[in-house]
Design a protein around this motif. Structure first.
Motif, PDB file in Angstrom:
ATOM      1  N   SER A  60      61.459  18.173  -0.906  1.00  0.00           N
ATOM      2  CA  SER A  60      61.071  19.493  -0.414  1.00  0.00           C
ATOM      3  C   SER A  60      59.847  19.380   0.482  1.00  0.00           C
ATOM      4  N   ILE A  61      59.513  20.485   1.112  1.00  0.00           N
ATOM      5  CA  ILE A  61      58.278  20.601   1.886  1.00  0.00           C
ATOM      6  C   ILE A  61      57.646  21.925   1.501  1.00  0.00           C
ATOM      7  N   HIS A  62      56.313  21.930   1.415  1.00  0.00           N
ATOM      8  CA  HIS A  62      55.615  23.179   1.122  1.00  0.00           C
ATOM      9  C   HIS A  62      54.213  23.151   1.714  1.00  0.00           C
ATOM     10  N   SER A  63      53.611  24.322   1.733  1.00  0.00           N
ATOM     11  CA  SER A  63      52.217  24.473   2.155  1.00  0.00           C
ATOM     12  C   SER A  63      51.458  25.130   1.017  1.00  0.00           C
ATOM     13  N   HIS A  64      50.195  24.778   0.850  1.00  0.00           N
ATOM     14  CA  HIS A  64      49.366  25.449  -0.146  1.00  0.00           C
ATOM     15  C   HIS A  64      48.869  26.768   0.428  1.00  0.00           C
ATOM     16  N   GLY A  65      48.675  27.737  -0.477  1.00  0.00           N
ATOM     17  CA  GLY A  65      48.321  29.084  -0.049  1.00  0.00           C
ATOM     18  C   GLY A  65      47.016  29.195   0.701  1.00  0.00           C
ATOM     19  N   GLY A  66      45.943  28.822   0.095  1.00  0.00           N
ATOM     20  CA  GLY A  66      44.648  28.952   0.749  1.00  0.00           C
ATOM     21  C   GLY A  66      43.546  28.360  -0.094  1.00  0.00           C
ATOM     22  N   LYS A  67      42.371  28.217   0.513  1.00  0.00           N
ATOM     23  CA  LYS A  67      41.252  27.646  -0.212  1.00  0.00           C
ATOM     24  C   LYS A  67      40.267  28.694  -0.710  1.00  0.00           C
ATOM     25  N   ALA A  68      40.393  29.937  -0.237  1.00  0.00           N
ATOM     26  CA  ALA A  68      39.501  31.011  -0.679  1.00  0.00           C
ATOM     27  C   ALA A  68      39.946  31.526  -2.047  1.00  0.00           C
ATOM     28  N   ARG A  69      39.013  32.108  -2.804  1.00  0.00           N
ATOM     29  CA  ARG A  69      39.380  32.642  -4.115  1.00  0.00           C
ATOM     30  C   ARG A  69      40.204  33.915  -3.959  1.00  0.00           C
ATOM     31  N   PHE A  70      40.974  34.208  -4.992  1.00  0.00           N
ATOM     32  CA  PHE A  70      41.842  35.384  -4.968  1.00  0.00           C
ATOM     33  C   PHE A  70      42.132  35.843  -6.383  1.00  0.00           C
ATOM     34  N   LYS A  71      42.514  37.102  -6.519  1.00  0.00           N
ATOM     35  CA  LYS A  71      42.971  37.640  -7.803  1.00  0.00           C
ATOM     36  C   LYS A  71      44.442  37.287  -7.948  1.00  0.00           C
ATOM     37  N   GLN A  91      41.329  38.870 -17.937  1.00  0.00           N
ATOM     38  CA  GLN A  91      42.225  37.873 -18.517  1.00  0.00           C
ATOM     39  C   GLN A  91      43.215  37.352 -17.478  1.00  0.00           C
ATOM     40  N   ARG A  92      43.515  38.168 -16.481  1.00  0.00           N
ATOM     41  CA  ARG A  92      44.450  37.742 -15.434  1.00  0.00           C
ATOM     42  C   ARG A  92      43.818  36.704 -14.534  1.00  0.00           C
ATOM     43  N   GLY A  93      42.523  36.809 -14.349  1.00  0.00           N
ATOM     44  CA  GLY A  93      41.775  35.750 -13.709  1.00  0.00           C
ATOM     45  C   GLY A  93      41.679  35.753 -12.198  1.00  0.00           C
ATOM     46  N   THR A  94      40.633  35.103 -11.758  1.00  0.00           N
ATOM     47  CA  THR A  94      40.407  34.807 -10.355  1.00  0.00           C
ATOM     48  C   THR A  94      40.616  33.321 -10.194  1.00  0.00           C
ATOM     49  N   VAL A  95      41.295  32.946  -9.154  1.00  0.00           N
ATOM     50  CA  VAL A  95      41.563  31.544  -8.872  1.00  0.00           C
ATOM     51  C   VAL A  95      40.750  31.167  -7.642  1.00  0.00           C
ATOM     52  N   TYR A  96      40.210  29.976  -7.652  1.00  0.00           N
ATOM     53  CA  TYR A  96      39.316  29.567  -6.585  1.00  0.00           C
ATOM     54  C   TYR A  96      39.984  28.753  -5.493  1.00  0.00           C
ATOM     55  N   GLY A  97      41.257  28.961  -5.296  1.00  0.00           N
ATOM     56  CA  GLY A  97      41.960  28.353  -4.183  1.00  0.00           C
ATOM     57  C   GLY A  97      42.415  26.931  -4.439  1.00  0.00           C
ATOM     58  N   GLN A  98      42.989  26.347  -3.401  1.00  0.00           N
ATOM     59  CA  GLN A  98      43.572  25.018  -3.493  1.00  0.00           C
ATOM     60  C   GLN A  98      42.984  24.113  -2.428  1.00  0.00           C
TER      61      GLN A  98
END
Length: 135
Positions: A60-71, A91-98
């Motif tokens: 497969s091929i894919h791209s990562h979403g982004g490096k900025a944080r998001f809900k 509890q749902r959390g903030t993610v700090y990107g990839q």
């Protein structure tokens, strides 16, 4: 993959979501149908979603979403394994990107494939061996 990767990366840069595709061949040519799971964290690869007359190569091929944080959205929570009944936003959390230039640990634990990065394309063989694809 060198031709499609910049398109995946540009789309992800614009949307902050992952894009992906099962790689298919008819024995002479390669083809993909690009899709998204509307997630910042992952993208489900459907091996049957290939052009007519083509068959899935197992890669497969894919791209990562982004490096900025998001809900996290609903799709992110599914990929992250957060139970649907979690109501609290904290509890749902903030993610700090990839890291847009590297395969994630989940990527490396899966099957072989390509990652569209800001600087080009990298490939991992499913056993964790990574190489840069020359453009």
């Amino acid at each position: 993959m060198a031709r499609i990767a910049p398109r995946l990366r540009a789309w992800s840069d614009e949307t902050t979501l992952e894009a992906c595709a099962a790689i298919a061949t008819d024995g002479e040519r390669y083809a993909v149908i690009v899709g998204t799971s509307q997630s910042h964290l992952g993208c489900a690869i459907y091996s049957a979603k290939v052009p007519a007359g083509f068959r899935f190569t197992g890669e497969s091929i894919h791209s990562h979403g982004g490096k900025a944080r998001f809900k996290m959205n609903r799709a992110d929570r599914i990929f992250a394994g957060v139970p649907e009944d979690v109501r609290s936003q904290s509890q749902r959390g903030t993610v700090y990107g990839q890291d847009l230039e590297k395969f994630s640990e989940i990527d490396l634990g899966g099957t072989a494939g390509y990652l569209a990065t800001p600087s080009g394309v990298i490939y991992q063989d499913g056993a964790g061996h990574i190489r840069t694809i020359q453009l």
